[in-house]
Design a protein around this motif. Structure first.
Motif, mmCIF file in Angstrom:
data_model
loop_
_atom_site.group_PDB
_atom_site.id
_atom_site.type_symbol
_atom_site.label_atom_id
_atom_site.label_comp_id
_atom_site.label_asym_id
_atom_site.label_seq_id
_atom_site.Cartn_x
_atom_site.Cartn_y
_atom_site.Cartn_z
ATOM 1 N N THR A 209 -33.137 -19.654 55.272
ATOM 2 C CA THR A 209 -32.212 -18.582 54.914
ATOM 3 C C THR A 209 -32.283 -17.409 55.890
ATOM 4 N N PHE A 210 -33.230 -17.463 56.833
ATOM 5 C CA PHE A 210 -33.363 -16.411 57.839
ATOM 6 C C PHE A 210 -32.868 -16.957 59.173
ATOM 7 N N PRO A 211 -31.648 -16.627 59.587
ATOM 8 C CA PRO A 211 -31.062 -17.245 60.774
ATOM 9 C C PRO A 211 -31.645 -16.757 62.098
ATOM 10 N N GLU A 212 -32.125 -15.509 62.139
ATOM 11 C CA GLU A 212 -32.599 -14.945 63.397
ATOM 12 C C GLU A 212 -34.049 -15.346 63.671
ATOM 13 N N PRO A 213 -34.384 -15.705 64.929
ATOM 14 C CA PRO A 213 -35.779 -16.052 65.272
ATOM 15 C C PRO A 213 -36.759 -14.946 64.929
ATOM 16 N N SER A 214 -36.368 -13.671 65.137
ATOM 17 C CA SER A 214 -37.278 -12.563 64.832
ATOM 18 C C SER A 214 -37.631 -12.519 63.353
ATOM 19 N N GLN A 215 -36.660 -12.877 62.510
ATOM 20 C CA GLN A 215 -36.934 -12.910 61.066
ATOM 21 C C GLN A 215 -37.910 -14.026 60.724
#
Length: 254
Positions: A209-215
């Motif tokens: 559910t977290f699309p960004e790599p940083s997330q």
């Protein structure tokens, strides 16, 4: 194509519409050998030029609409006529024109159906697909049930011993049976794998559910921190290594 010839009596909007009230065609569906029966009613909505040839105009409108319907229908299933009807009607309902001066504008309505032989072919195809689906589902269920049973070493050994030509004096070693059962267990559906596997699947879905790599890196860091708090440093190192693979590579020098 030239649309201009000597004026003929009866070249009027009313006369054109009378000739265009019933245009039939059998047009291919996405299923080879199965076609749609289409009845098109065209309506000319602008006055034809005074020198327009009515015969050529009628032929041009018919050809244009048949091609437009064919383009829509050739990619459609013959199983859902209601949807096909709506799509075809929407396409043919758009305003079109012939290359006259001024342009001859027209729209159309369409009714899509199946002739008797095509209806029979659709029924036969649906029946075959249902039978294939049932056979595939039964085969899948049998394979799944067998995999669940054989994920227990004792059951796996018993299954081996039940085979017609099994050699009791050459039975698999306990470690081989346990290893094979574990491999089967790893491919079992989540609902059959127990709470630990179900939890892993929930975590996997949560991370997705977290699309960004940083997330994703942040979530990995939180998880690794919890592991270190419980003195599970080896697991924390592995999680942090995975997090490192999510970070974008540095481009260029300092």
């Amino acid at each position: 194509m030239a649309w201009f010839k000597s004026r003929r009596p009866g070249t009027s909007r009313k006369g054109l519409n009378s000739e265009l009230a019933h245009i039939e065609a059998r047009l291919a569906s996405r299923h080879e050998g199965i076609g749609f029966h289409v009845v098109i009613t065209a309506t000319v909505i602008s006055d034809p030029p005074a020198d327009m040839d009515a015969v050529q105009a009628i032929a041009g409108i018919r050809d244009t609409l048949r091609h437009a319907a064919a383009d829509v229908l050739r990619v459609r299933d013959a199983f859902d006529l209601a949807t096909v009807q709506d799509v075809c009607a929407a396409e043919l309902g758009r305003e079109r024109s012939l290359a006259a001066v001024p342009r001859l504008l027209f729209t159309a309505k369409a009714t899509v159906g199946l002739l008797a032989e095509d209806r029979a072919a659709v029924s036969a195809l649906l029946g075959a697909q249902r039978q294939q689906t049932i056979a595939d589902e039964l085969r899948r269920q049998r394979a799944e049930a067998l995999a669940v049973r054989l994920s227990q070493p004792a059951t796996l050994l018993a299954h081996w011993l039940e085979e017609k030509d099994s050699d009791w004096t050459n039975a698999p070693r306990p470690e081989d049976t346990a290893k094979m059962a574990q491999r089967l267990a790893e491919h079992r559906p989540v609902e059959h794998l127990g709470v630990e596997y179900a939890l892993v699947d929930v975590v996997r879905q949560f991370l997705s559910t977290f699309p960004e790599p940083s997330q994703k890196v942040m979530i990995h860091a939180i998880l690794a921190g919890g592991m270190r708090a419980l003195d599970r440093h080896d697991h924390a190192d592995r999680v942090e290594a995975l997090a490192g693979s999510l970070e974008p590579a540095q481009v260029g020098g300092p």
